[in-house]
Write a protein that holds these residues in place. Structure first.
Motif, PDB file in Angstrom:
ATOM      1  N   GLU A 407       0.866  -1.189   0.000  1.00  0.00           N
ATOM      2  CA  GLU A 407       0.000   0.000   0.000  1.00  0.00           C
ATOM      3  C   GLU A 407       0.894   1.228   0.000  1.00  0.00           C
ATOM      4  O   GLU A 407       1.815   1.333   0.818  1.00  0.00           O
ATOM      5  CB  GLU A 407      -0.912  -0.005   1.234  1.00  0.00           C
ATOM      6  N   ILE A 409       1.393   5.243   0.506  1.00  0.00           N
ATOM      7  CA  ILE A 409       0.877   6.483   1.079  1.00  0.00           C
ATOM      8  C   ILE A 409       1.640   7.622   0.414  1.00  0.00           C
ATOM      9  O   ILE A 409       2.774   7.934   0.772  1.00  0.00           O
ATOM     10  CB  ILE A 409       1.047   6.514   2.609  1.00  0.00           C
ATOM     11  N   SER A 434       7.476  -0.655   6.891  1.00  0.00           N
ATOM     12  CA  SER A 434       7.381   0.656   6.256  1.00  0.00           C
ATOM     13  C   SER A 434       8.667   0.933   5.489  1.00  0.00           C
ATOM     14  O   SER A 434       9.770   0.774   6.023  1.00  0.00           O
ATOM     15  CB  SER A 434       7.151   1.739   7.306  1.00  0.00           C
ATOM     16  N   CYS A 481      -5.237   1.738   3.645  1.00  0.00           N
ATOM     17  CA  CYS A 481      -4.976   3.005   4.326  1.00  0.00           C
ATOM     18  C   CYS A 481      -5.812   4.094   3.687  1.00  0.00           C
ATOM     19  O   CYS A 481      -5.847   4.224   2.456  1.00  0.00           O
ATOM     20  CB  CYS A 481      -3.489   3.365   4.246  1.00  0.00           C
ATOM     21  N   ASN A 486      -6.043   8.868   8.011  1.00  0.00           N
ATOM     22  CA  ASN A 486      -4.863   8.136   8.500  1.00  0.00           C
ATOM     23  C   ASN A 486      -5.202   6.789   9.132  1.00  0.00           C
ATOM     24  O   ASN A 486      -4.359   6.209   9.821  1.00  0.00           O
ATOM     25  CB  ASN A 486      -4.056   8.974   9.503  1.00  0.00           C
ATOM     26  N   ILE A 488      -5.641   2.872   9.258  1.00  0.00           N
ATOM     27  CA  ILE A 488      -5.042   1.734   8.582  1.00  0.00           C
ATOM     28  C   ILE A 488      -5.769   0.467   9.020  1.00  0.00           C
ATOM     29  O   ILE A 488      -6.021   0.268  10.215  1.00  0.00           O
ATOM     30  CB  ILE A 488      -3.541   1.624   8.896  1.00  0.00           C
ATOM     31  N   SER A 499      -4.817   4.067  13.976  1.00  0.00           N
ATOM     32  CA  SER A 499      -4.733   5.453  13.512  1.00  0.00           C
ATOM     33  C   SER A 499      -3.307   5.990  13.564  1.00  0.00           C
ATOM     34  O   SER A 499      -3.062   7.118  13.156  1.00  0.00           O
ATOM     35  CB  SER A 499      -5.649   6.354  14.356  1.00  0.00           C
ATOM     36  N   LYS A 501      -0.364   3.509  13.147  1.00  0.00           N
ATOM     37  CA  LYS A 501       0.520   2.449  12.650  1.00  0.00           C
ATOM     38  C   LYS A 501       1.242   1.696  13.768  1.00  0.00           C
ATOM     39  O   LYS A 501       2.102   0.863  13.478  1.00  0.00           O
ATOM     40  CB  LYS A 501       1.571   3.004  11.677  1.00  0.00           C
TER      41      LYS A 501
END
Length: 1005
Positions: A407, A409, A434, A481, A486, A488, A499, A501
């Motif tokens: 995903e 962002i 991430s 997401c 915000n 997830i 909210s 991560k």
């Protein structure tokens, strides 16, 4: 939030009495019939088709939207308009298409209805909204609309035209840079009541004309037989595309065939296409596929390009969109990419950013642990393998791993990766990783628990590591997401929500026995879930309740009613192909089988109606009153009325620019338009939009309005033109009214929150919510040091996605005499999260959500269009320099001030008002304006700026851009080559002293 067993203390819930019935389902049916019976209007709907310029008036004609250039079909008509306010010497062009508008009611001929509507004064109002393009480096970012009034017209030959088959028509305008257009049809308020309706009118760049002038697909061959085996019993699949930017949608998944469904109207109509791909099979030791199939698995649509995956192969096709590019960049055939890779899955990126769109390809085999990150700009596609150095497996310290979902962002340049890893002989574990695409940094965010938690009857459970677990293993499949709030979600045979991560909440309403196949996202607070068994579930983001829509008691009631009405959108044997959101409404694409005949339809999923039916069939009481039974339903909603008040005029916050264009007045007894008057209407709409486009320039006109130049020399003769029209003496048989072509700056609020809000530095948006409470919902409470205070049990909460950037204040006013509460809400930018950039560029995305406590999924308002959910409001918020603002050179005041200071003024030998001259010996005093193109505001620029001469030449034709070295030598006071071409007494400079810093108080140059 309050669940079924968690209601706030207070008086008994009110009970709604209905007629005597035998059981709850029949009661709901009778209640629904009662609602239909009290309607004082028939159910009517607008119908719109596209007609080519040359086929206006022909019956039963509908054309495809793929021509993109203006046509020179109207200029000869404008040369005849000698006694009109327009300038016949100007270039007037037309558009390739018209919109043909009719309406239909319950089983009545459309021709009779349209004629009746015309005689009763009905006129359709058409609002065309142009979607801004992705590449803001090439095109200006703007929110542009044009409102037109439809003209009444027929072309069919008959003896008496007054009783012929008639329709309304408006031009279908095209704007450079825009390929996605929304068309909203509404009534002028006279005649038959017809609800507003929205249509998608998008340019299809995947069509062409063959030698015989027939329209064909460029991606393959159109098929005309939709065989049942293509759809019946086939598993549904997600519809992936760039939100609000994709003119053509594509859906695969047809077993063992290279077939896809394509549409440019969001499945109002569609085509089955066999793709012209080679379907080759490349087997190798690094690509462990067990077999071959012709099925098109993953399909993704972007603004200009379509992507598909077949087996391990990925192809793309770029459409022909001359309105997007300077030249034609359309593909001649499908292009295969990542040819040496084994691609197991394509992952979509729903939002564009930085002038580009994106796509992700997950690999298996030799490059396991990497992601191929694709970038699409102006139809050109490129891929980069990420991470750039070490694989994900190596960086998280495992021997083997597999990325099962990705995903992106965009606002954070971050990939969220769902990674399955193996630790020797241990069982598989899952992590969320991430990866920052800008810095190449990778971070392990979250270890997903091995087993599903034991909720013990709770609706949700915070995952802390201390809870007990069931014996059911977690099997995650994907990440979702929402960039606005915000939030997830990690999904599989469970739902985890976060909210930040880091801290996740387990939503226990979703049963662990099911497994999620995909999620349909509205990005405005609602999510629909499709399971592997084709069940449909529903979730309001930020809440903890997950509702089952299908199968359910509510669905049984709904389908029974529809079958009893013999609705053409429902059947006893049906297969869902996909589930998707459009304009915050949930839709299904369904294949119906009726009497051995198949039909593919798009239909609305009535979420509110299903939740109401479900509530009624689950919570009711039967009480004996004398000799009969009375049925009562429990209303769980904490309020009875919810209204929005004190809404400001929207344009300052939505940045929506709107023009109005009415058809020319026809000087003919019947008032019917003909081919010539419609063509003139085309030319006027074209010229209005052309004026809008040329107004985007670095200098300001004397009057801050794009239409000023059109009528500047003719306004004084307005009475003369009115005299000619009143006496039917206007040339060409039409009268053009100058006031009918204007820009609108004062739109009123529509009693609802806008679709989006733009906040500049320190700006505020205020509104109020009026709530009427259920029963007696007030109490007094003694507070320390004060008298008794009145408190309401109806509460409102405001949730901000980024409280460090925006803030909200809520003031409560109790209206005890009305059993109501008024909440005044103000949203304000903190001046902390913005960048000094170009108007509309690099805006920060965030959101505001307003919730009435205890209302999630429980509160509905009955309207003529059906129930509407209340109590949850979500508005995306964009922070930064909003679109529609500009810094413009103030020619008028600069000339006036220079003449005053220098005691004279010398213009060019050949005067050009668009480009005045200034004598080099005179002191030059430049002034600038800050202009708002949306609201019409204009004021002097009071800030500082650096003035640079960046180009020049001895003549206009020989002007050239200077190099960076020339710009420095010609403008810097530090230059040692005697090349400086201007100087000033201003002493303020940049930090490196390279250039002067000017302001409106500078002494000139």
């Amino acid at each position: 939030m309050c669940g079924p067993a968690m209601f706030p203390a207070g008086p008994p819930w009110p009970r709604v009495r209905v007629v005597q019935v035998l059981w709850a389902l029949l009661a709901v049916l009778l209640a629904s019939w009662r609602l239909w019976a009290i309607k004082d209007f028939q159910e009517c709907t607008w119908q719109v088709v596209l007609n080519e310029f040359k086929r206006v008036g022909e019956s039963g004609v509908s054309d495809s939207f793929f021509e993109q250039e203006p046509v020179d079909t109207v200029s000869s008509l404008f040369h005849m308009l000698v006694d009109s306010p327009i300038d016949p010497s100007e270039k007037y062009l037309g558009f390739p298409y018209y919109l043909k508008i009719n309406y239909s009611c319950e089983e009545k001929p459309s021709e009779d209805l349209v004629r009746m509507g015309h005689l009763t004064g009905l006129k359709p109002l058409v609002l065309v909204t142009f979607q801004s393009p992705v590449n803001f480096y090439r095109w200006k970012i703007e929110q542009l609309q044009i409102q037109m009034e439809a003209a009444f017209r027929s072309k069919e030959p008959c003896m008496a035209e007054e009783v012929c088959s008639m329709s309304w028509y408006t031009p279908m305008p095209i704007k450079k840079g825009s390929v996605v257009m929304r068309v909203d049809i509404s009534s002028n308020g006279l005649g038959t009541f017809i609800p507003d309706k929205r249509f998608q009118m998008n340019i299809n760049g995947f069509l062409k004309r063959d030698r015989d002038n027939n329209i064909q697909f460029t991606v393959g061959e159109k098929l005309f037989n939709l065989m049942p085996q293509y759809f019946v019993g086939v598993s549904s699949r997600p519809l992936w595309h760039t939100v609000d930017q994709s003119p053509v949608l594509i859906l695969g998944g047809i077993p063992n065939e290279k077939y896809v469904l394509m549409t440019d109207t969001s499945f109002k109509d569609f085509s089955l296409v066999e793709l012209s791909i080679d379907s080759c099979w490349v087997g190798s030791f690094y690509c462990p596929h067990s077999g071959f199939t012709a099925t098109i698995y993953d399909t993704i649509a972007t603004e200009s390009t379509l992507f598909i995956r077949q087996n391990q192969l990925v192809y793309y096709f770029t459409g022909t969109y001359t309105t997007l590019y300077e030249r034609n960049r359309g593909s001649g055939s499908w292009v295969r990419v990542l040819a040496s890779e084994c691609i197991k899955k394509l992952c979509p990126v729903y939002f564009h950013s930085n002038g580009s769109e994106y796509i992700m390809a997950l690999t298996t085999g030799k490059h396991e642990g990497y992601v191929h990150f694709g970038t699409i700009r102006d139809g050109q596609v490129s891929f980069e393998m990420l991470p750039r150095q070490w694989s994900v497996c190596e960086q998280i310290g495992v021997t083997t791993c597999s990325i099962i979902w990705s995903e992106y962002i965009a606002g954070e340049y971050t990939l969220l990766l769902l990674v399955e890893s193996g630790y020797g002989n241990a069982s598989k574990r899952f992590q969320v990783v991430s990866y920052n695409t800008a810095s190449d940094d990778l971070e392990l965010l979250y270890h997903i628990p091995e087993f599903i938690p034991e909720a013990r009857g709770l609706e949700f459970l915070m995952i802390l590591g201390t809870e007990s677990y069931t014996s059911t293993a977690m099997a995650p499949k994907g990440i979702f997401c929402n960039p606005y709030n915000n939030l997830i979600f990690i999904w599989g045979n469970f739902l985890l929500q976060s909210s930040n991560k880091e801290n996740f909440i387990y939503l226990a309403d979703f049963p662990k026995e099911l497994s999620i196949k995909y999620m349909a996202r509205s990005f405005h607070g609602a999510v629909a879930i499709v399971t592997e068994t084709e069940e449909i579930w529903y979730l309001l983001e930020g809440s903890y309740r997950v509702y089952q829509l299908f199968p359910s008691k509510g669905w049984q009631v709904h389908i029974s009613l529809k079958l009893m009405q013999q609705s053409s959108l429902y059947a006893s044997n049906e297969t869902m192909l996909t589930l998707f959101y459009e304009d915050s409404k949930l839709y299904q694409l369904v294949y119906l089988m009726n009497n051995q005949k198949g039909q593919l339809v798009k239909r609305l999923v009535p979420v509110e109606q299903l939740l109401m039916y479900q509530q009624h069939t689950s919570h009711y009481d039967l009480e004996r009153k004398g000799g009969y039974l009375m049925l009562s339903f429990i209303d769980f909603c904490p309020f009875s009325v919810m209204r929005l008040r004190s809404l400001p005029r929207p344009q300052r916050y939505t940045r929506q620019e709107r023009y109005r264009a009415r058809p020319p007045r026809v000087l003919e007894r019947s008032g019917f338009h003909n081919e010539n008057s419609l063509a003139i209407y085309q030319g006027l709409v074209y010229y209005l939009l052309w004026l809008h486009s040329v107004y985007d320039k670095p200098y300001a006109d004397p009057v801050h309005d794009p239409t000023w130049r059109w009528w500047a020399n003719n306004k004084q003769d307005q009475d003369y033109y009115f005299f000619l029209a009143s006496n039917w003496r206007s040339a060409g048989g039409v009268s053009i009214e100058m006031d009918s072509y204007e820009k609108i700056y004062n739109l009123e609020s529509a009693y609802e929150l806008p679709e989006r809000i733009f906040l500049d530095k320190g700006t505020e948006y205020s509104f109020a919510i009026f709530l009427s409470a259920q029963g007696r919902s007030f109490r007094t409470q003694a507070e320390l040091g004060t008298a008794f205070q009145l408190h309401s049990q109806v509460d409102v909460g405001v949730v901000l996605a980024d409280p460090g950037c925006i803030e909200a204040s809520v003031k409560q006013e109790v209206l005890i005499n009305r059993n109501s509460v008024l909440f005044s809400i103000t949203l304000k930018d903190k001046k902390l999260c913005y960048d000094q950039g170009i108007s509309g560029h690099h805006l920060m995305e965030t959101s505001m959500t307003v919730n009435v406590v205890g209302s999630s999924g429980l509160c509905f308002q009955e309207t003529h269009l059906g129930p509407h959910m209340q109590g949850n409001l979500m508005v995306p918020v964009f922070i930064g320099c909003p679109p529609g603002k500009r810094l413009a050179f103030d020619i008028t005041y600069t000339l006036e001030y220079s003449r005053l200071k220098n005691k004279h003024y010398f213009d060019c030998v050949n005067v050009n008002p668009e480009m005045p001259c200034f004598l080099f010996r005179d002191i030059f005093y430049p002034f600038f304006l800050i202009q708002d193109l949306v609201t019409g505001d204009s004021g002097s620029f009071q800030g500082s700026y650096v003035l640079l001469v960046v180009g020049g030449g001895p003549t206009l034709d020989s002007l050239k851009d200077y190099s960076e070295d020339e710009i420095y030598r010609f403008n810097s006071p530090l230059d040692k080559t005697n090349s400086l071409i201007w100087t000033t007494r201003t002493t303020r400079t940049t930090k490196d002293s390279a250039f002067h810093i000017m302001s409106h108080e500078s002494p000139g140059i």
